[in-house]
Every structure is written in C-alpha cells, then in structure tokens.
Design an enzyme around this catalytic site. Structure first.
Site, short mmCIF file in Angstrom:
data_model
loop_
_atom_site.label_atom_id
_atom_site.label_comp_id
_atom_site.label_asym_id
_atom_site.label_seq_id
_atom_site.Cartn_x
_atom_site.Cartn_y
_atom_site.Cartn_z
N LYS A 92 23.21 0.10 20.19
CA LYS A 92 23.73 1.26 19.46
C LYS A 92 22.88 1.49 18.21
O LYS A 92 22.46 0.52 17.56
CB LYS A 92 25.20 1.01 19.11
CG LYS A 92 25.94 2.20 18.53
CD LYS A 92 27.43 1.90 18.39
CE LYS A 92 28.19 3.03 17.71
NZ LYS A 92 29.65 2.78 17.65
N SER A 95 32.76 6.35 19.32
CA SER A 95 31.45 6.78 18.89
C SER A 95 30.31 6.15 19.70
O SER A 95 29.17 6.62 19.61
CB SER A 95 31.25 6.43 17.41
OG SER A 95 31.31 5.02 17.24
N SER A 132 35.93 2.57 19.11
CA SER A 132 34.65 3.12 19.59
C SER A 132 33.91 2.36 20.68
O SER A 132 32.91 2.85 21.19
CB SER A 132 33.70 3.31 18.41
OG SER A 132 34.01 4.49 17.77
N1 GLN Z 1 37.16 7.50 16.60
C1 GLN Z 1 37.39 6.68 15.45
C2 GLN Z 1 36.77 7.31 14.23
O1 GLN Z 1 36.28 8.38 14.34
C3 GLN Z 1 36.85 5.30 15.67
C4 GLN Z 1 35.38 5.22 15.48
C5 GLN Z 1 34.85 3.85 15.66
O2 GLN Z 1 35.52 2.94 16.16
N2 GLN Z 1 33.64 3.65 15.22
O3 GLN Z 1 36.77 6.76 13.19
#
Ligand code: GLN
Length: 473
Positions: free
Chosen positions: A78, A153, A177
């Site tokens: 990532k 994400s 995410s």
């Molecule tokens: N969707 C969540 C956010 O926007 C989690 C994101 C994540 O786990 N990096 O913060």
C-alpha cells in the site's frame, strides 16, 4: 503457464524450491496480468525500481538453501508504507515525488524473508475513505466487476490480489480499511491486535488506531504473511512484546449482536447471506448466542471524533517546508495556505477542519474527552462479552459494493461502510473478514469476526475452519 488462480504461498514455495519454476517466471506471470489489467483497474501506481534486484536476491536465497516460506513470493505494498529509494505518497498530491530514505519495519521484515515487493498500490488519500475514490491518482476499479468500487482505503491493495497482480498484499486498517475492501473483492482481510505489527515507517493517519495487516485469497496465506510482519519493535513503543501472554482459546461460541444488525440500514441480500452463514456454522456444531452491545454499536461515532482529532495533528507536519509539495508565497502564512489548500483533497481538508474544531478550547471536553471516555466503556463492554463468547460475528459491511460516485457526495453514507468494523480499532481487538458466498453482479458477500484482545492466532485458526465450511457448502 503458471496457474495463478489457485496458487497459495505454500504451493508457490514448494514449486520454487522444487525448481518447477524460477522466481522470475513467477513474477513475470503476475507482471503479465498487471500489463493487461492495470490500465483499467489502476491497482498499482508504480512498479518498484528495485524489482529486478529483488528477484535476483530471492532466487539466490532459493539456490543457496536459505529460502523461507515467503522467499520469492510477490507482494504488493500500500502506498503509505516506506520502501527505501522508492516513492511513497499516501495517494496524495501533498507527497508527490517524495522518496523514502528508510524501510518501514514491515518492509524490512519482508525483505529479509526474501519476499518480492512488486510495487505500490493506490489508496484513498491518506487512507481516508471506503471506496478508493479520494486518491489524487484516480479511482481503482473492482476486478470482480469494474463498474463497482473495490472498497477502501486499501482498494489498490485488494485489487492487486483480485486481478492476480500479486499473490498477497499489505494493507493498513484504521477503521476497516483492510477488511471492508477485502470483503468487496472476495478476499480475506485481517486486522491484527493493535501493537502486534509495528507502525514504524507507515505514513500515519490516526496513530492510536492504525494497524498494518495482510490481504490474501486464503486465511492460511494471511496467517503466513502476518507471522512474517508481526513482532515487537524498538522503533514503535506501542508494539507488543513477545512475552505478553496471548489469548489462545479455541473459538467455539459465537456471539451475534442481533439488535445492532437489525437496526436498519443493512441491505436485504446482506442480511440473507448473514443468516445463511449463521445457519451453516450452527450446523457445523458452533454454538450461536445473541449478544447485546449497547455501547459498542456507537464505535463509528467515537471513531470519527478520535480519527479527525488525530488526523488534524498528524497532518500538521505537511507544511510545505519539511517534505513533499511546497507552494511559494510572500508570507509563511501564504505558503501554508497554498500548499495545504492545493496539496490536500476535499476529504482530508474536511477531517483536518473537523479535528481542529474537536480539539479546540471549549470543545475538547465535549467531544474529544467524551469520545475517549466512551472508548473506555467500549473496551470494558467487549472484554465482558468475551467472557461469555469467543468471537462476535457480523456482516463485514451493511451494503454490497456500490457504483462510482454513488456515495461521494454523501460522506456520512460512505462512512457507514465501516459500521461493524470500527469496534476492532476503537478497542484494539483483532478481526477477520472472510468471503461468505456469491452476490449478484459477480460480487461477493463477506462475514466479519471480531475476537478478544491478543487472540490473533486463535482467530486465524478459527478462520481456516470457517473458510473450509464456506467453500464446502
Ligand atoms: N473508511 C474509514 C475512514 O475513512 C477507515 C479508513 C481506514 O481504515 N484507513 O476513515
């Protein structure tokens, strides 16, 4: 031709050490898919410059007999993890052109295991989002059905595996995410107990919640990758020592928070798949009990207070002076305004504003401190429930993958994707998402299991059994 569809780490390892194919042949098979598919899917932002060197090194380890199970295994990374000499941008314009000068601890561990790091994968900007639509470098499509989002994400990470552009992937999970995008692309996603994996060299979003973890096609592969990257690290004082006693219970009793799940907002087909999955586990001898989580169900609200507060302070370092983007201005204030105004996208700016507000004088007690108090209550509530059951089962997300643009103008609706996932980050517990059947449009259903603190190994063993049950039906 190497068959990449049913390959596992163990199979690839055996083939490599039995000389059925070389590391280069294996990597080339993945690169061929990347060549064919990446223009449309956009899982990868870049293939690492060091790829060739890595292949040679891995092959040498195999030839001289020093290979381990991960040697020569293609892994995608990532874009928020530092790899020496390579770009890392957290998919933000703010870090365009930034080159890492050291390895994240997880990367150093993968390198010494001889894994082949293919390249960096697209993500929501600074890991903020649930669809990979907030990246400054374009959307990532879902390889199962390119009309749909892959989740986020870690959308690039999951898509790299789902399109057979890597065998496994490293993602990060601050509020879901790893697990939500894994669920959206028919993969396994595991978020370890907070502190099991070092955060050193990971571009921070919300430090008290961020955790790196594996994305894979099988639980066994996720487990192998986790065992490589885990461990205490002097560079991360929140990492957990080997001497801390782990929870090794055998998972037999499954708690289902029926009231929470039924409280509306959950798609009918998701509910149907969940009920069927519960039935299957019951038929296999697992005891299913209904549990109440009256406070834990507010985890997502707590998450967005803590998350934005930490975002506003963590991202203060991008000031146009230290690293990344720098816009000229006549005054220092103007440099800040231009750099941060142009370097950050809309969701990132929204969270910085919200976080600064939450932490400001007069609101700190009302919001930030209150959220910390509720976080403590949630930890207690979960610890209590895990005296009665071994794991808590919910759907991974309340709704299936959606189409591009569908939720971008409704940030609250987008955030509900993590409704069932946030408790793991708020309390620190390990959690696993496993595919649980086919959905319409070539998409997949998935089921989520939240385990007691430090029960990572127990959860993965249980996950392998559940996976078998799901595939045998
Ligand atoms: N969707 C969540 C956010 O926007 C989690 C994101 C994540 O786990 N990096 O913060």
């Amino acid at each position: 031709m190497i068959d990449l569809t049913n390959i596992t780490i163990e199979k690839a390892h055996n083939s490599l050490t039995n000389r059925e194919y070389t590391v280069r042949e294996l990597v080339d098979a993945y690169l061929k898919n990347i060549d064919e598919k990446n223009a449309n899917i956009n899982a990868y932002l870049e293939i690492y410059k060091s790829l060739d060197e890595q292949i040679v090194r891995a092959q040498k380890m195999i030839d001289d007999g020093s290979a381990g199970v991960m040697t020569g295994i293609p892994v995608s990374i990532k874009d928020n993890m530092l790899v020496t000499g390579e770009h890392a941008s957290a998919s933000s314009k703010m870090l365009e052109g930034f080159v890492a000068v050291s390895d994240a601890t997880v990367i150093a561990k993968l390198k010494s295991a001889g894994a082949v790091l293919i390249g960096r994968t697209n993500m929501d900007e600074f890991a903020m989002g649930s669809s990979t639509e907030t990246s400054a470098y374009g959307i990532t499509r879902n390889p199962l059905n390119p009309d749909y989002v892959p989740g986020g994400s870690s959308g690039g990470a999951v898509s790299s595996v789902a399109m057979d552009g890597a065998l496994v992937a490293l993602g990060s999970d601050t509020g879901g995410s790893i697990r939500q995008p894994a669920g959206y692309t028919g993969l396994v996603g595991f978020k370890p107990t907070y502190g099991e994996v070092s955060r050193s060299g990971i571009i921070a979003m919300a430090s008290s919640l961020d955790q790196v973890g594996p994305i894979a096609k099988t639980v066994a592969d996720a487990e192998i990758l986790f065992n490589i990257i885990r461990g205490v690290d002097v560079m991360d004082e929140t990492s957990i020592s080997e001497t801390v006693v782990r929870d090794t219970r055998e998972i037999k009793k499954i708690g289902v928070p029926t009231n929470w799940i039924e409280q509306g907002g959950i798609e009918a087909s998701v509910k149907k798949n969940f009920d069927e999955t519960v039935e299957k586990l019951k038929n296999e001898g697992y005891e299913i009990v209904s549990v109440d989580l009256p406070i834990t169900q507010y985890s997502l609200a707590v998450y967005y207070v803590l998350n934005t507060a930490e975002v506003s302070s963590n991202l203060a370092r991008y000031d146009g002076l230290r690293y990344g983007l720098s816009k000229e201005g006549k005054t220092l204030q103007e440099v800040y305004e231009k750099t941060r105004g142009q370097g950050f996208g809309k969701e990132v700016r929204r969270r910085i504003l919200l976080g600064a507000y939450i932490l400001s004088h007069g609101y700190y007690d009302a919001y930030y401190k209150k959220a910390l108090d509720v976080q403590n209550v949630i930890r207690g509530e979960l610890a209590g429930v895990f005296k009665k059951v071994d794991v808590i089962m919910t759907p991974t997300a309340p709704f299936l993958p959606f189409k591009f643009g569908e939720k971008m103008n409704d940030p609250i609706a987008m955030k509900l994707a993590d409704l069932f996932l946030a408790p793991a980050n708020i309390a620190g517990n390990p959690a696993l998402s496993i595919p649980s059947g086919d959905a319409e449009g070539n998409l997949k259903h998935s089921t989520h299991f939240l385990a007691p603190m430090l029960a990572d190994d127990a959860l993965l063993s249980f996950g392998k059994k559940v996976e078998k049950i799901m595939t045998n039906y």
